[in-house]
Design a protein around this motif. Structure first.
Motif, PDB file in Angstrom:
ATOM      1  N   GLU A  57       0.979  -1.245   0.187  1.00  0.00           N
ATOM      2  CA  GLU A  57       0.025   0.096   0.160  1.00  0.00           C
ATOM      3  C   GLU A  57       0.990   1.349  -0.173  1.00  0.00           C
ATOM      4  O   GLU A  57       0.586   2.079  -0.724  1.00  0.00           O
ATOM      5  N   ILE A  58       1.947   1.004   0.785  1.00  0.00           N
ATOM      6  CA  ILE A  58       2.909   2.356   0.645  1.00  0.00           C
ATOM      7  C   ILE A  58       3.587   2.487  -0.613  1.00  0.00           C
ATOM      8  O   ILE A  58       3.644   3.474  -0.986  1.00  0.00           O
ATOM      9  N   LYS A  59       3.850   1.518  -1.182  1.00  0.00           N
ATOM     10  CA  LYS A  59       4.505   1.647  -2.628  1.00  0.00           C
ATOM     11  C   LYS A  59       3.403   2.084  -3.630  1.00  0.00           C
ATOM     12  O   LYS A  59       3.834   2.976  -4.454  1.00  0.00           O
ATOM     13  N   ARG A  60       2.238   1.809  -3.375  1.00  0.00           N
ATOM     14  CA  ARG A  60       1.009   2.205  -4.477  1.00  0.00           C
ATOM     15  C   ARG A  60       0.771   3.659  -4.153  1.00  0.00           C
ATOM     16  O   ARG A  60       0.663   4.532  -4.942  1.00  0.00           O
ATOM     17  N   ALA A  61       0.755   4.063  -2.774  1.00  0.00           N
ATOM     18  CA  ALA A  61       0.725   5.658  -2.442  1.00  0.00           C
ATOM     19  C   ALA A  61       1.804   6.438  -3.159  1.00  0.00           C
ATOM     20  O   ALA A  61       1.772   7.326  -3.618  1.00  0.00           O
ATOM     21  N   ASN A  62       2.914   5.864  -3.056  1.00  0.00           N
ATOM     22  CA  ASN A  62       4.143   6.401  -3.574  1.00  0.00           C
ATOM     23  C   ASN A  62       4.168   6.579  -5.230  1.00  0.00           C
ATOM     24  O   ASN A  62       4.600   7.523  -5.796  1.00  0.00           O
ATOM     25  N   ILE A  63       3.441   5.624  -5.842  1.00  0.00           N
ATOM     26  CA  ILE A  63       3.180   5.454  -7.207  1.00  0.00           C
ATOM     27  C   ILE A  63       2.335   6.760  -7.553  1.00  0.00           C
ATOM     28  O   ILE A  63       2.561   7.473  -8.625  1.00  0.00           O
ATOM     29  N   LEU A  64       1.234   6.624  -6.828  1.00  0.00           N
ATOM     30  CA  LEU A  64       0.143   7.700  -7.225  1.00  0.00           C
ATOM     31  C   LEU A  64       0.795   9.007  -7.003  1.00  0.00           C
ATOM     32  O   LEU A  64       0.588  10.019  -7.814  1.00  0.00           O
ATOM     33  N   LEU A  65       1.588   9.387  -6.032  1.00  0.00           N
ATOM     34  CA  LEU A  65       2.014  10.824  -5.593  1.00  0.00           C
ATOM     35  C   LEU A  65       3.016  10.945  -6.962  1.00  0.00           C
ATOM     36  O   LEU A  65       2.978  11.955  -7.489  1.00  0.00           O
ATOM     37  N   LEU A  66       4.196  10.107  -7.443  1.00  0.00           N
ATOM     38  CA  LEU A  66       4.951  10.355  -8.570  1.00  0.00           C
ATOM     39  C   LEU A  66       4.135  10.422  -9.890  1.00  0.00           C
ATOM     40  O   LEU A  66       4.520  11.530 -10.423  1.00  0.00           O
ATOM     41  N   ALA A  67       3.264   9.817  -9.665  1.00  0.00           N
ATOM     42  CA  ALA A  67       2.473   9.820 -11.110  1.00  0.00           C
ATOM     43  C   ALA A  67       1.637  11.109 -11.063  1.00  0.00           C
ATOM     44  O   ALA A  67       1.528  11.735 -12.191  1.00  0.00           O
ATOM     45  N   GLY A  68       1.082  11.554 -10.193  1.00  0.00           N
ATOM     46  CA  GLY A  68       0.299  12.821 -10.040  1.00  0.00           C
ATOM     47  C   GLY A  68       1.335  13.820 -10.223  1.00  0.00           C
ATOM     48  O   GLY A  68       0.853  15.120 -10.612  1.00  0.00           O
ATOM     49  N   GLY A  69       2.599  13.852 -10.025  1.00  0.00           N
ATOM     50  CA  GLY A  69       3.614  14.908 -10.072  1.00  0.00           C
ATOM     51  C   GLY A  69       4.224  14.947 -11.484  1.00  0.00           C
ATOM     52  O   GLY A  69       5.143  15.624 -11.738  1.00  0.00           O
ATOM     53  N   GLY A  70       3.648  14.043 -12.504  1.00  0.00           N
ATOM     54  CA  GLY A  70       4.055  14.205 -13.843  1.00  0.00           C
ATOM     55  C   GLY A  70       5.122  13.052 -14.267  1.00  0.00           C
ATOM     56  O   GLY A  70       5.475  13.287 -15.300  1.00  0.00           O
ATOM     57  N   LYS A  71       5.631  12.241 -13.277  1.00  0.00           N
ATOM     58  CA  LYS A  71       6.593  11.363 -13.813  1.00  0.00           C
ATOM     59  C   LYS A  71       6.002  10.232 -14.563  1.00  0.00           C
ATOM     60  O   LYS A  71       4.952   9.860 -14.618  1.00  0.00           O
ATOM     61  N   LEU A  72       6.781   9.586 -15.722  1.00  0.00           N
ATOM     62  CA  LEU A  72       6.317   8.630 -16.382  1.00  0.00           C
ATOM     63  C   LEU A  72       6.558   7.186 -15.610  1.00  0.00           C
ATOM     64  O   LEU A  72       7.194   6.944 -14.636  1.00  0.00           O
ATOM     65  N   ASP A  73       6.040   6.164 -16.090  1.00  0.00           N
ATOM     66  CA  ASP A  73       6.003   4.748 -15.686  1.00  0.00           C
ATOM     67  C   ASP A  73       7.460   4.450 -15.490  1.00  0.00           C
ATOM     68  O   ASP A  73       7.545   3.905 -14.300  1.00  0.00           O
TER      69      ASP A  73
END
Length: 157
Positions: free
Chosen positions: A32-48
């Motif tokens: 869940e922590i990984k997923r939250a970090n993924i969402l924050l980075l994705a929301g910040g404009g980072k690519l997959d």
């Protein structure tokens, strides 16, 4: 330049704040922590690809979290659905037969029933095709039956 993301994560301010509070709490599961970090980075404009390298996860994991967020929302993106578990080995009648057997007199030459003896007897009586002694133990633990005491837990009226 990188290719365009199919599922764009656009976090509103309350969602972003909630995610930061969620991470700060420190009681969540690792995935869940990984997923939250993924969402924050994705929301910040980072690519997959960038996110996968930063967090050491696969690109498909990042894509799956993005997709779940866009399709099903924040909660579903973070948390797995409950899993149904396996089908119980013994039905209600089988459990009743096991308890009755455990409360009966042990075989000749034995002081009390063992889990292995009970499992073997259930198979011998064709109540079930196969069962482990651990399953017998867990099933008996759910009841008030206790083979080691004088009072077996069986209610007598």
């Amino acid at each position: 330049m990188g290719r365009k993301q199919k599922y764009k994560v656009e976090l509103e301010l309350p969602q972003r704040e909630w995610l930061f509070a969620f991470l700060k709490k420190g009681t969540a599961q690792a995935r869940e922590i990984k997923r939250a970090n993924i969402l924050l980075l994705a929301g910040g404009g980072k690519l997959d690809k960038e996110i996968s390298e930063i967090l050491h996860v696969s690109v498909s994991t990042v894509a799956n979290v993005r997709k779940r967020f866009v399709d099903e929302g924040l909660e579903r993106a973070l948390h797995d659905l409950p899993r149904p578990g396996g089908k119980p080995k013994l039905d209600v009648k089988g459990e009743a037969r096991l308890v009755a057997l455990a409360c009966s007199s042990p075989p000749d030459g034995r002081v009390s029933w063992t889990m292995k003896l009970l499992a073997d007897k259930l198979i011998e009586q064709e109540i079930i095709d196969g069962i482990s002694d651990e399953t017998v133990r867990r099933t008996l633990k759910k009841t008030t039956s206790n083979r080691g005491r004088k009072n077996t837990g069986v209610l007598v009226k």
